[in-house]
Design a protein around this motif. Structure first.
Motif, mmCIF file in Angstrom:
data_model
loop_
_atom_site.group_PDB
_atom_site.id
_atom_site.type_symbol
_atom_site.label_atom_id
_atom_site.label_comp_id
_atom_site.label_asym_id
_atom_site.label_seq_id
_atom_site.Cartn_x
_atom_site.Cartn_y
_atom_site.Cartn_z
ATOM 1 N N ASP A 58 0.830 -1.202 0.000
ATOM 2 C CA ASP A 58 0.000 0.000 0.000
ATOM 3 C C ASP A 58 0.864 1.252 0.000
ATOM 4 N N LEU A 59 1.905 1.205 0.821
ATOM 5 C CA LEU A 59 2.794 2.355 0.880
ATOM 6 C C LEU A 59 3.445 2.592 -0.475
ATOM 7 N N LEU A 60 3.816 1.466 -1.068
ATOM 8 C CA LEU A 60 4.487 1.536 -2.357
ATOM 9 C C LEU A 60 3.613 2.211 -3.410
ATOM 10 N N ARG A 61 2.335 1.851 -3.342
ATOM 11 C CA ARG A 61 1.426 2.386 -4.352
ATOM 12 C C ARG A 61 0.950 3.779 -4.015
ATOM 13 N N GLY A 62 0.795 4.007 -2.728
ATOM 14 C CA GLY A 62 0.240 5.296 -2.320
ATOM 15 C C GLY A 62 -1.135 5.515 -2.898
ATOM 16 N N THR A 63 -1.915 4.440 -3.000
ATOM 17 C CA THR A 63 -3.232 4.571 -3.626
ATOM 18 C C THR A 63 -4.325 4.611 -2.579
ATOM 19 N N THR A 93 2.501 4.173 -15.158
ATOM 20 C CA THR A 93 3.865 4.375 -14.651
ATOM 21 C C THR A 93 4.031 3.646 -13.320
ATOM 22 N N ASP A 94 3.013 3.736 -12.436
ATOM 23 C CA ASP A 94 3.072 3.000 -11.161
ATOM 24 C C ASP A 94 3.221 1.501 -11.423
ATOM 25 N N ILE A 95 2.433 1.019 -12.372
ATOM 26 C CA ILE A 95 2.456 -0.427 -12.645
ATOM 27 C C ILE A 95 3.840 -0.835 -13.143
ATOM 28 N N ARG A 96 4.364 -0.054 -14.081
ATOM 29 C CA ARG A 96 5.693 -0.370 -14.628
ATOM 30 C C ARG A 96 6.740 -0.371 -13.515
ATOM 31 N N GLN A 97 6.687 0.689 -12.701
ATOM 32 C CA GLN A 97 7.697 0.804 -11.629
ATOM 33 C C GLN A 97 7.631 -0.391 -10.693
ATOM 34 N N TYR A 98 6.413 -0.768 -10.372
ATOM 35 C CA TYR A 98 6.266 -1.888 -9.433
ATOM 36 C C TYR A 98 6.808 -3.181 -10.049
ATOM 37 N N LEU A 99 6.462 -3.417 -11.318
ATOM 38 C CA LEU A 99 6.932 -4.654 -11.963
ATOM 39 C C LEU A 99 8.456 -4.677 -12.015
ATOM 40 N N ARG A 100 9.038 -3.504 -12.326
ATOM 41 C CA ARG A 100 10.508 -3.445 -12.373
ATOM 42 C C ARG A 100 11.085 -3.748 -10.994
ATOM 43 N N SER A 101 10.431 -3.185 -9.956
ATOM 44 C CA SER A 101 10.964 -3.392 -8.603
ATOM 45 C C SER A 101 10.908 -4.876 -8.221
ATOM 46 N N LYS A 102 10.020 -5.618 -8.844
ATOM 47 C CA LYS A 102 9.915 -7.060 -8.554
ATOM 48 C C LYS A 102 10.638 -7.895 -9.615
ATOM 49 N N GLU A 103 11.334 -7.190 -10.499
ATOM 50 C CA GLU A 103 12.099 -7.836 -11.577
ATOM 51 C C GLU A 103 11.218 -8.719 -12.463
ATOM 52 N N VAL A 104 10.013 -8.243 -12.703
ATOM 53 C CA VAL A 104 9.126 -8.963 -13.628
ATOM 54 C C VAL A 104 9.332 -8.352 -15.018
ATOM 55 N N PRO A 105 9.793 -9.154 -15.987
ATOM 56 C CA PRO A 105 9.957 -8.589 -17.325
ATOM 57 C C PRO A 105 8.574 -8.327 -17.956
ATOM 58 N N PHE A 106 8.500 -7.323 -18.771
ATOM 59 C CA PHE A 106 7.218 -7.046 -19.441
ATOM 60 C C PHE A 106 7.496 -6.237 -20.690
ATOM 61 N N HIS A 107 6.511 -6.224 -21.581
ATOM 62 C CA HIS A 107 6.593 -5.259 -22.677
ATOM 63 C C HIS A 107 5.247 -4.601 -22.894
ATOM 64 N N ILE A 140 -1.762 -7.275 -18.210
ATOM 65 C CA ILE A 140 -2.112 -6.355 -17.123
ATOM 66 C C ILE A 140 -2.677 -5.079 -17.747
ATOM 67 N N ASP A 141 -3.925 -4.831 -17.462
ATOM 68 C CA ASP A 141 -4.612 -3.667 -18.040
ATOM 69 C C ASP A 141 -3.898 -2.383 -17.610
ATOM 70 N N LYS A 142 -3.530 -1.559 -18.595
ATOM 71 C CA LYS A 142 -2.748 -0.358 -18.279
ATOM 72 C C LYS A 142 -3.559 0.672 -17.494
ATOM 73 N N THR A 143 -4.870 0.624 -17.604
ATOM 74 C CA THR A 143 -5.685 1.634 -16.929
ATOM 75 C C THR A 143 -6.087 1.203 -15.525
ATOM 76 N N THR A 144 -6.380 -0.087 -15.356
ATOM 77 C CA THR A 144 -6.888 -0.526 -14.051
ATOM 78 C C THR A 144 -5.913 -1.423 -13.295
ATOM 79 N N GLY A 145 -4.955 -2.008 -14.000
ATOM 80 C CA GLY A 145 -4.047 -2.963 -13.342
ATOM 81 C C GLY A 145 -4.640 -4.359 -13.242
ATOM 82 N N GLN A 146 -5.874 -4.523 -13.657
ATOM 83 C CA GLN A 146 -6.523 -5.848 -13.672
ATOM 84 C C GLN A 146 -5.676 -6.811 -14.498
ATOM 85 N N PHE A 147 -5.505 -8.058 -14.056
ATOM 86 C CA PHE A 147 -4.659 -8.967 -14.840
ATOM 87 C C PHE A 147 -5.415 -10.230 -15.235
ATOM 88 N N LEU A 148 -4.893 -10.868 -16.274
ATOM 89 C CA LEU A 148 -5.442 -12.153 -16.729
ATOM 90 C C LEU A 148 -4.297 -13.009 -17.239
#
Ligand code: ATP
Length: 741
Positions: A58-63, A93-107, A140-148
Motif C-alpha cells: 500500500d505504501l508503495l502504491r500510495g493509492t 507508470t506506477d504499474i511499470r515501476q512496481y513490476l521493475r521493482s519485482k524484476e518482472v519482465p514485461f513489454h 495487465i490492463d494499463k488503466t486498471t491494473g486488472q490482470f489475466l
C-alpha cells in the motif's frame, strides 16, 4: 457477504475471511479461478507475513480506494444490495515501476502490459529474451491494473497481483501454481444457481441441431427467416452454429479457455419487423448466463495465434458475414455496441490492426470512436456507417464487397488540425442521420423530445428547481427512462442514500406502490437488476477529484454514457473555504464539462437555485453561483413549482437553454404519488407552450406564443410505450440486434 479466499504457499497458509454487507466485484467472467483479496481493507485480520507485505504494498502504491457500486444480479432477493468495485487510480507508470521493482519482465502492448505468467512454470527461455515474448501470457490492463493469465485463466485485480508477487518473493518461488490458489467460495445458493445454469446450457446445446445435420430445405428456411441467405452452410458449420428447434432460434456457443469448455450460449430469434415496411427482420436475443455475465467474444476460437488483423463487429451474424467474404479473423462483442468490457481487451492484444465495424448507424459510429480509445487509437480503423456501408450481414445480403469496405475504413487517430476535406464525410453523416444525431429519445417524456430532440453523448445538462420541489424524483425518472433504453448510467447521489434512491427508481420502474404489492417485488427487482445502472457509494460531502476519478474509472469499465450528479453543492464543502465560493463552483463545473467532452459522456448536474422570493419563477440566472454553470451547460432545465400552470402545487419543466438546436419551452408535469412518476397531463387540459429562443434570451418570462399540442408521431408512440414498463429493452436489443437484417 464479502469474500473468503485462501492462498496457499508451500510453507504458509494465508487466509482472508471478511464478512460484511457487500461483496467485491471483479471482472471474473472469463476465468475459472478468481482472486478476491480484500487485504487493503482488512489487513488487520490477516495472519502474519502477508499482512505486513500488504501494508508495504500500500505504501508503495500510495493509492486509495473510492467506491462505486453496481446492481448485482446475484442478490435475487435483495437487489438493493450494492456491490463494490475498488477504484484504483493507479497509473501505468506506477504499474511499470512496481513490476521493475519485482524484476518482472514485461513489454508494452496496446491496452495491456504483457508479462510472463506467474501461474505457470517458467520455460527454459530466459525471462525477457526476445524469443520468449510470444510466451508472455499474462496481461495487465494499463488503466486498471486488472490482470489475466490466458494459460490458466487466473485473473484478478492489481492488488491481487501484487499480493501474489509479494508471496512469491517471500517464499523464493519462481511461480505460483494455480492449483494452490483456491477460488472464491460461492454461497450454496450461488453454486446451485450456477449448476442449474450450466445444466441448462448443456441441455439446450445438446438438443440443438448442428447446421450440417439440417436438411437443405430446413437450412434454407432458417436462412430465409434470419435474412442471411448468402451465408453458406459451411460458414455456419465452421462457427459451430446450431438450431434450437423448439424456439426456432439460432444458437451461438461460448467456448472459453485452452480446453474450449462450453461456458454459455446466445439464442437468437427473428421476427418480421413491425416498423420496417421494407420487410426487414427484428432480432431478439437471450443469453445464458444473463447478459451482464455474458462475456463471449464470438469467433475467438477460430482466430489463429498469428493473426494480426481482426474485424470487430457488434453481432454474431456479422462475424459469419465478414469471415466468409473476406477471410479475415472476426469477432463479435457480446452486448453489441453498448459496451466493450475491459476484461475482453487481453484477447484483442495480438492484433496490430483492429477494424471496428459495429453496425450501420450513428450509434455504432459513436461506439466505435469510444471503443477505439480503449483499444489504442493507432491500431484502430473505423468503418463509417452509411447507406453504402450497412452492418456486415446486411452488406453481404445486398451483394456488397465486404473486403473493399474493410479496406476503405478510416484511421481512428486523427490529427489536431484538419481541413474541411477531412471533415466533409463527418458533416455529411450528421446531415444524413439527423434523428440519430439528435440522440436517444425519452419514451416517457415526449415533450422533452420535442424541445431537446434527445439525449446526446458528451453534453452537460444543468438542472435546478426550488428546494424540495421534486428535483431528485424527476431526474431519477428521466435517467431511468434512458437507462431502460440501454443508456449505461452512473448515479452520484450525495444527498439521499442509494437504497432510498433505488427504491424511488424501482417504484418508477414498476409504476406502482410496491409497498402494497410486496409479492410482486421479486418480479420487478429481477427486471430492474438487468438495467445497466451503477451507483457511486458516496454520501455527504465529497472531494471533486475523488468523484471525477470514480467517474473516469466507471466510464472505462462500464462504458458509462450518462452520469447524474445530485447535487453539486455536496462537492463544495471539501474545497478550500478561504477561496471564493463562486470560484470553487466554477472550477467544479469546468471539471464536469471537461469530463463530459473528453469521455463522450452526458453529465447531468443538479444545482440548487439561489434564494429567490417565494412567488417568483426561477430563470437561468437563478442557478446558484456565477454565470459559468449556464454558460458551460449545453442544456439548462428548471423544475418550476408554481404559476406557469393553472393549478398551484403542479410542477412544470422549463428548458431555458438548448445548445443543440436552440428550441426552448415549457410543459406541465403531473405527479403520480403512487408511482412517483411525472407524466404529461391529458392533452387539451394544459396546453404546451413553445418559447422562442430570442424571447428567453431577452428574459421574457411570459411567453406570448402558444404552440399546438405535440404532433402525433414517434414521440407519442414512445410516450405510450413508457406506460408499459415491462417493455424494457435489453441494452443489446436497443442497439445492434434491433437493426433490420
Ligand atoms: N410534484 C410533486 N408533488 C408532490 N410531491 C412531490 C412532487 N415531486 C416530488 N415529491 C415528493 O417530495 C419529496 C421531495 O422530493 P425530492 O427529494 O425529489 O425533492 P428535491 O427537489 O430533490 O429536494 P432537495 O431540494 O432537498 O434536493 C419526496 O417525498 C417526493 O416524493
Amino acid at each position: 457477504m464479502w469474500s473468503s479466499l485462501v492462498l496457499r504457499g508451500s510453507s504458509c497458509l494465508l487466509q482472508v475471511v471478511s464478512r460484511g454487507p457487500q461483496r467485491l466485484l471483479r471482472q471474473t467472467h472469463q476465468s475459472s479461478l478468481c482472486l478476491r483479496f480484500l487485504l487493503h481493507r482488512h489487513a488487520h485480520r490477516l495472519t502474519g507475513a502477508l499482512c505486513f507485505q500488504r501494508q508495504r504494498a500500500d505504501l508503495l502504491r500510495g493509492t486509495h480506494c473510492s467506491p462505486l457500486t453496481v446492481a448485482s444480479r446475484h442478490y435475487k432477493n435483495d437487489p438493493k444490495s450494492t456491490v463494490e468495485v475498488a477504484v484504483n487510480p493507479i497509473t501505468v507508470t506506477d504499474i511499470r515501476q512496481y513490476l521493475r521493482s519485482k524484476e518482472v519482465p514485461f513489454h508494452d502492448g496496446y491496452s495491456c502490459l504483457h508479462a510472463p505468467s506467474i501461474f505457470v512454470e517458467p520455460s527454459g527461455v530466459p525471462a525477457g529474451a526476445a524469443s520468449g515474448k510470444d510466451t508472455y501470457s499474462m496481461f495487465i490492463d494499463k488503466t486498471t491494473g486488472q490482470f489475466l493469465c490466458k494459460d490458466t485463466l487466473v485473473e484478478g485485480s492489481w492488488e491481487d497481483l501484487q499480493d501474489c508477487l509479494e508471496v512469491m518473493q517471500k517464499e523464493g518461488q519462481s511461480f505460483l501454481s494455480s492449483h494452490l490458489l483456491l477460488g472464491y467460495a460461492d454461497t450454496p445458493e450461488e453454486q446451485e444457481e450456477r449448476g442449474r445454469e450450466l445444466a441448462e446450457v448443456q441441455r439446450i446445446w445438446g438438443s440443438s441441431v448442428p447446421f450440417s445435420d439440417l436438411s437443405d430445405e430446413e437450412a434454407q428456411l432458417v436462412k430465409t427467416m434470419f435474412q442471411v441467405t448468402k451465408i453458406t452452410n459451411a460458414t455456419f458449420k465452421k462457427f459451430g452454429v446450431r438450431l434450437f428447434k423448439p424456439t426456432k432460434s439460432l444458437v451461438f456457443p461460448w467456448f472459453r479457455g485452452p480446453s474450449s469448455e462450453l461456458r454459455g450460449l446466445k439464442l437468437l430469434s427473428a421476427q418480421s419487423s413491425t416498423t420496417d415496411d421494407a420487410g426487414g427482420v427484428q432480432y431478439t436475443e437471450a443469453t445464458m448466463p444473463k447478459c451482464n455475465s455474458y462475456y463471449n467474444l464470438f469467433g475467438l476460437p477460430l482466430v489463429g495465434r498469428l493473426d494480426s488483423e481482426v474485424v470487430l463487429t457488434g453481432h454474431e451474424l456479422d462475424v459469419l458475414a465478414v469471415s466468409q467474404s473476406t477471410g479475415l479473423a472476426a469477432v463479435a462483442l457480446p452486448r453489441g455496441n453498448s459496451c466493450l468490457p475491459p476484461s475482453l481487451l487481453p484477447y484483442l492484444e495480438q492484433f496490430r490492426r483492429v477494424t471496428l465495424w459495429l453496425g450501420g448507424d450513428m450509434h455504432a459510429w459513436e461506439a466505435s470512436r469510444i471503443f477505439s480509445h480503449k483499444l489504442g487509437l493507432r491500431r484502430c480503423w473505423l468503418v463509417r456507417p452509411g447507406d453504402d456501408q450497412p452492418r456486415p450481414a446486411e452488406a453481404l445480403a445486398r451483394g456488397k464487397n465486404l473486403a473493399r469496405v474493410v479496406k476503405g475504413s478510416i484511421p481512428a487517430a486523427h490529427k489536431s488540425i484538419v481541413s474541411f476535406r477531412q471533415l466533409r464525410d463527418d458533416v455529411y453523416g450528421e446531415l444524413a442521420n439527423t434523428e440519430q444525431v439528435a440522440g436517444v429519445k425519452w419514451s416517457r417524456f415526449p415533450e422533452l423530445n420535442r424541445i431537446l430532440k434527445g439525449h446526446r453523448k458528451g453534453e452537460l445538462t444543468v438542472f435546478t428547481g426550488p428546494t424540495g420541489s421534486g428535483k431528485t424524483t424527476f431526474i431519477s425518472e428521466v435517467a431511468l427512462d434512458l437507462c431502460m433504453q440501454g443508456v449505461n448510467t452512473l448515479w452520484g447521489s450525495f444527498e439521499i442514500n442509494n437504497v432510498r434512491l433505488a427504491k424511488v427508481m424501482l417504484t418508477q420502474f414498476s409504476m406502482q406502490r410496491l409497498e402494497e404489492n410486496l409479492e410482486r417485488y421479486d418480479y420487478w427487482a429481477d427486471q430492474f437488476e438487468e438495467l445497466p445502472l451503477y451507483f457511486m457509494t458516496f454520501h455527504g460531502q465529497q472531494n471533486i477529484k475523488t468523484v471525477l476519478d470514480t467517474m473516469q474509472h466507471a466510464a472505462y469499465l462500464y462504458d458509462i454514457n450518462h452520469v447524474v450528479i445530485d447535487n453539486l453543492q455536496f462537492m463544495m464543502g471539501q474545497e478550500n473555504l478561504s477561496v471564493d465560493k463562486f470560484a470553487v463552483q466554477d472550477h467544479i463545473v469546468g471539471a464536469f464539462r471537461k469530463f463530459a467532452t473528453n469521455s463522450s459522456c452526458h453529465v447531468t448536474l443538479v444545482i440548487h437555485p439561489r434564494k429567490e422570493e417565494d412567488d417568483r419563477e426561477l430563470q437561468t440566472a437563478s442557478i446558484f453561483g456565477s454565470a459559468k454553470a449556464s454558460q458551460e451547460a449545453d442544456n439548462v432545465l428548471i423544475l418550476q413549482e408554481k404559476k406557469l400552470v393553472s393549478c398551484s402545487g403542479r410542477r412544470s419543466l422549463q428548458v431555458t437553454k438548448n445548445r443543440f438546436d436552440g428550441d426552448v419551452g415549457i410543459f406541465p408535469l403531473e405527479f403520480l404519488k403512487a408511482s412517483l412518476t411525472f407524466s404529461a397531463p391529458v392533452k387539451g387540459k394544459h396546453k404546451l407552450r413553445k418559447v422562442s429562443k430570442l424571447e428567453d434570451e431577452e428574459g421574457g418570462e411570459t411567453p406570448k406564443e402558444t404552440a399546438p399540442p405535440a404532433k402525433k408521431g414517434k414521440a407519442d408512440k414512445a410516450g405510450k410505450a413508457a406506460k408499459a414498463p415491462h417493455a424494457t429493452k435489453n441494452p443489446v436489443d436497443s442497439g445492434q440486434s434491433q437493426a433490420a437484417g
